[in-house]
Design an enzyme around this catalytic site. Structure first.
Site, PDB file in Angstrom:
ATOM      1  N   ARG A  40       0.817  -1.232   0.000  1.00  0.00           N
ATOM      2  CA  ARG A  40       0.000   0.000   0.000  1.00  0.00           C
ATOM      3  C   ARG A  40       0.851   1.283   0.000  1.00  0.00           C
ATOM      4  O   ARG A  40       0.462   2.292   0.592  1.00  0.00           O
ATOM      5  CB  ARG A  40      -0.982   0.031   1.169  1.00  0.00           C
ATOM      6  N   GLU A  89      -4.424   3.296   6.962  1.00  0.00           N
ATOM      7  CA  GLU A  89      -4.181   3.206   5.521  1.00  0.00           C
ATOM      8  C   GLU A  89      -4.795   4.450   4.869  1.00  0.00           C
ATOM      9  O   GLU A  89      -4.242   5.042   3.932  1.00  0.00           O
ATOM     10  CB  GLU A  89      -4.840   1.947   4.929  1.00  0.00           C
ATOM     11  N   SER A 109     -10.411   0.154   3.264  1.00  0.00           N
ATOM     12  CA  SER A 109      -9.712  -0.344   4.459  1.00  0.00           C
ATOM     13  C   SER A 109      -9.183   0.833   5.262  1.00  0.00           C
ATOM     14  O   SER A 109      -8.466   1.682   4.737  1.00  0.00           O
ATOM     15  CB  SER A 109      -8.540  -1.244   4.065  1.00  0.00           C
TER      16      SER A 109
HETATM   17  C1  LIG Z   1     -15.371   0.312  -1.246  1.00  0.00           C
HETATM   18  C2  LIG Z   1     -13.860   0.429  -1.305  1.00  0.00           C
HETATM   19  C3  LIG Z   1     -13.097  -0.695  -1.553  1.00  0.00           C
HETATM   20  C4  LIG Z   1     -11.698  -0.582  -1.620  1.00  0.00           C
HETATM   21  N1  LIG Z   1     -10.966  -1.713  -1.871  1.00  0.00           N
HETATM   22  C5  LIG Z   1      -9.621  -1.626  -1.983  1.00  0.00           C
HETATM   23  C6  LIG Z   1      -8.823  -2.776  -2.278  1.00  0.00           C
HETATM   24  O1  LIG Z   1      -9.319  -3.879  -2.475  1.00  0.00           O
HETATM   25  N2  LIG Z   1      -7.483  -2.614  -2.350  1.00  0.00           N
HETATM   26  C7  LIG Z   1      -6.883  -1.429  -2.159  1.00  0.00           C
HETATM   27  O2  LIG Z   1      -5.658  -1.356  -2.259  1.00  0.00           O
HETATM   28  N3  LIG Z   1      -7.598  -0.322  -1.881  1.00  0.00           N
HETATM   29  C8  LIG Z   1      -8.940  -0.392  -1.790  1.00  0.00           C
HETATM   30  N4  LIG Z   1      -9.682   0.728  -1.499  1.00  0.00           N
HETATM   31  C9  LIG Z   1      -8.985   2.002  -1.266  1.00  0.00           C
HETATM   32  C10 LIG Z   1      -8.854   2.888  -2.517  1.00  0.00           C
HETATM   33  O3  LIG Z   1      -9.869   2.600  -3.448  1.00  0.00           O
HETATM   34  C11 LIG Z   1      -7.492   2.747  -3.182  1.00  0.00           C
HETATM   35  O4  LIG Z   1      -6.448   3.111  -2.319  1.00  0.00           O
HETATM   36  C12 LIG Z   1      -7.413   3.609  -4.451  1.00  0.00           C
HETATM   37  O5  LIG Z   1      -6.289   3.225  -5.190  1.00  0.00           O
HETATM   38  C13 LIG Z   1      -7.317   5.106  -4.153  1.00  0.00           C
HETATM   39  O6  LIG Z   1      -7.401   5.799  -5.381  1.00  0.00           O
HETATM   40  P1  LIG Z   1      -8.059   7.246  -5.499  1.00  0.00           P
HETATM   41  O7  LIG Z   1      -7.906   7.670  -6.901  1.00  0.00           O
HETATM   42  O8  LIG Z   1      -9.432   7.230  -4.958  1.00  0.00           O
HETATM   43  O9  LIG Z   1      -7.084   8.079  -4.585  1.00  0.00           O
HETATM   44  P2  LIG Z   1      -7.436   9.082  -3.411  1.00  0.00           P
HETATM   45  O10 LIG Z   1      -8.225   8.330  -2.369  1.00  0.00           O
HETATM   46  O11 LIG Z   1      -8.017  10.316  -3.945  1.00  0.00           O
HETATM   47  O12 LIG Z   1      -5.975   9.396  -2.847  1.00  0.00           O
HETATM   48  C14 LIG Z   1      -5.231   8.406  -2.160  1.00  0.00           C
HETATM   49  C15 LIG Z   1      -3.791   8.908  -2.051  1.00  0.00           C
HETATM   50  O13 LIG Z   1      -3.223   8.941  -3.348  1.00  0.00           O
HETATM   51  C16 LIG Z   1      -2.695  10.231  -3.632  1.00  0.00           C
HETATM   52  N5  LIG Z   1      -2.929  10.493  -5.052  1.00  0.00           N
HETATM   53  C17 LIG Z   1      -4.097  10.415  -5.729  1.00  0.00           C
HETATM   54  N6  LIG Z   1      -3.907  10.726  -7.029  1.00  0.00           N
HETATM   55  C18 LIG Z   1      -2.596  11.011  -7.172  1.00  0.00           C
HETATM   56  C19 LIG Z   1      -1.784  11.416  -8.277  1.00  0.00           C
HETATM   57  N7  LIG Z   1      -2.278  11.588  -9.487  1.00  0.00           N
HETATM   58  N8  LIG Z   1      -0.466  11.661  -8.034  1.00  0.00           N
HETATM   59  C20 LIG Z   1       0.073  11.502  -6.802  1.00  0.00           C
HETATM   60  N9  LIG Z   1      -0.642  11.113  -5.723  1.00  0.00           N
HETATM   61  C21 LIG Z   1      -1.966  10.877  -5.906  1.00  0.00           C
HETATM   62  C22 LIG Z   1      -3.475  11.183  -2.737  1.00  0.00           C
HETATM   63  O14 LIG Z   1      -2.722  12.363  -2.482  1.00  0.00           O
HETATM   64  C23 LIG Z   1      -3.676  10.330  -1.499  1.00  0.00           C
HETATM   65  O15 LIG Z   1      -2.539  10.404  -0.662  1.00  0.00           O
HETATM   66  C24 LIG Z   1     -11.071   0.667  -1.425  1.00  0.00           C
HETATM   67  C25 LIG Z   1     -11.859   1.802  -1.173  1.00  0.00           C
HETATM   68  C26 LIG Z   1     -13.237   1.694  -1.127  1.00  0.00           C
HETATM   69  C27 LIG Z   1     -14.069   2.943  -0.884  1.00  0.00           C
END
Ligand SMILES: Cc1cc2nc3c(=O)[nH]c(=O)nc-3n(C[C@H](O)[C@H](O)[C@H](O)COP(=O)(O)OP(=O)(O)OC[C@H]3O[C@@H](n4cnc5c(N)ncnc54)[C@H](O)[C@@H]3O)c2cc1C
Length: 294
Positions: free
Chosen positions: A167, A286, A216
């Site tokens: 992660r 996380e 998570s």
């Molecule tokens: C229902 C649900 C299920 C999930 N299941 C999983 C799973 O199975 N496995 C898992 O790993 N995660 C899971 N997640 C967590 C999440 O979906 C992941 O971590 C996802 O990759 C986050 O992406 P995001 O675009 O929403 O990022 P955000 O939540 O918007 O940001 C997360 C982090 O990434 C950084 N970030 C975002 N975009 C960029 C960019 N372009 N450049 C640099 N930094 C950036 C942000 O600054 C922040 O620190 C789940 C979440 C939910 C709500």
């Protein structure tokens, strides 16, 4: 703030970030900017030198505190939403939704990306978090990533230079991911599509995917599952205001409707304390918590 008058793209003051997070809680961004094109982002970074910048993707792993975020919050717009199939790799923009990437690649006879259909958010967030599930992680598919730094310089980082771990990508805070080159693994569309359906069905059964949640909450400690520790410590029924522990997956916190970010953070901290008292294990968030308290 005359400097902003020339900024191209969608720029707003005091913008409510709850619109762009899965929890739908939290305060405002002092400034919010959505560049629609790389040139817009470049000119923005050249102008905004000293103001803090925070980037969000799909907001599916973020908790924005109720006092909001000072400086700029940026979210990449439509010019970063593209998938190109080259001869030896896939070129993908950072604002592409994981599910769209997964389905597009499956349709084009490319395999391996089925797991991404079950992870909310964008490719940028996915790479930053090194997101994964079902025994896979995005790092397994990266050839290189393309970032822009605070000086508006675009760099291509080879996979070997990125310190991916559980992660985490180890990518520096002043680098913004704008795209990636991904591995192209030939497969069969029908098989990949079937797998996507199967994985989504499993997800529906095991996670509260229709709820207001941030995924998570805590990282799994080395040899334990966070959800199991939370359950065994008796935190299943913990609540703070409208913030609850999901009964479907105890490592997920849920906004039942009127929770504040403070309720959610307090609930998380209450769980941390109880798990530590019971097992002597420190849970680490996380979820990325940003901004200030009210
Ligand atoms: C229902 C649900 C299920 C999930 N299941 C999983 C799973 O199975 N496995 C898992 O790993 N995660 C899971 N997640 C967590 C999440 O979906 C992941 O971590 C996802 O990759 C986050 O992406 P995001 O675009 O929403 O990022 P955000 O939540 O918007 O940001 C997360 C982090 O990434 C950084 N970030 C975002 N975009 C960029 C960019 N372009 N450049 C640099 N930094 C950036 C942000 O600054 C922040 O620190 C789940 C979440 C939910 C709500």
């Amino acid at each position: 703030m005359a400097v902003f008058s020339k900024i191209k793209g969608n720029y707003k003051k005091n913008f409510p970030l709850s619109k762009f997070t899965w929890f739908q809680t939290g305060g405002k961004a002092e400034f919010f900017y959505m560049p629609n094109h790389i040139e817009d982002l470049k000119s923005f970074l050249k102008k905004v030198k000293k103001i803090p910048i925070h980037i969000i993707g799909g907001g599916s792993n973020v908790l924005v505190r109720d006092g909001g975020v000072s400086g700029f919050v940026i979210k990449l717009g439509r010019g970063f939403d593209f998938i190109k199939l080259e001869d030896e790799y896939i070129l993908c923009g950072a604002s592409v939704k994981n599910i769209n990437l997964s389905k597009t690649l499956a349709k084009n006879n490319i395999k391996g990306y089925e797991f991404l259909s079950t992870i909310p958010g964008t490719v940028g967030g996915c790479i930053f978090m090194n997101a994964g599930c079902f025994g896979n992680e995005i790092k397994n598919f990266i050839k290189s990533i393309i970032v822009i730094n605070r000086n508006a310089k675009i760099l291509e980082l080879n996979k070997k230079s990125i310190s991916f771990s559980y992660r985490s990508s180890g990518i520096k805070k002043n680098y913004f991911i704008i795209g990636a080159k991904l591995k192209l693994i030939p497969g069969q569309a029908s098989v990949a599509k079937k797998k996507i359906k199967q994985l989504i069905a499993i997800r529906k059964k095991t996670q509260p995917i229709k709820s207001l949640t941030g995924g998570s909450t805590f990282l799994n400690p080395k040899t334990k599952k966070a959800w199991e520790l939370i359950k065994k410590a008796g935190c299943e029924k913990f609540k703070v205001g409208d913030a609850e522990v999901s009964s479907k997956h105890n490592n997920f916190l849920i906004n039942k409707g009127k929770a504040s970010s403070s309720d959610l953070e307090m609930l998380g901290n209450k769980i941390k304390k109880k798990v530590f008292q019971k097992f002597g294990i420190k849970l680490n968030w996380e979820i990325k918590i940003i901004g200030s308290k009210k």
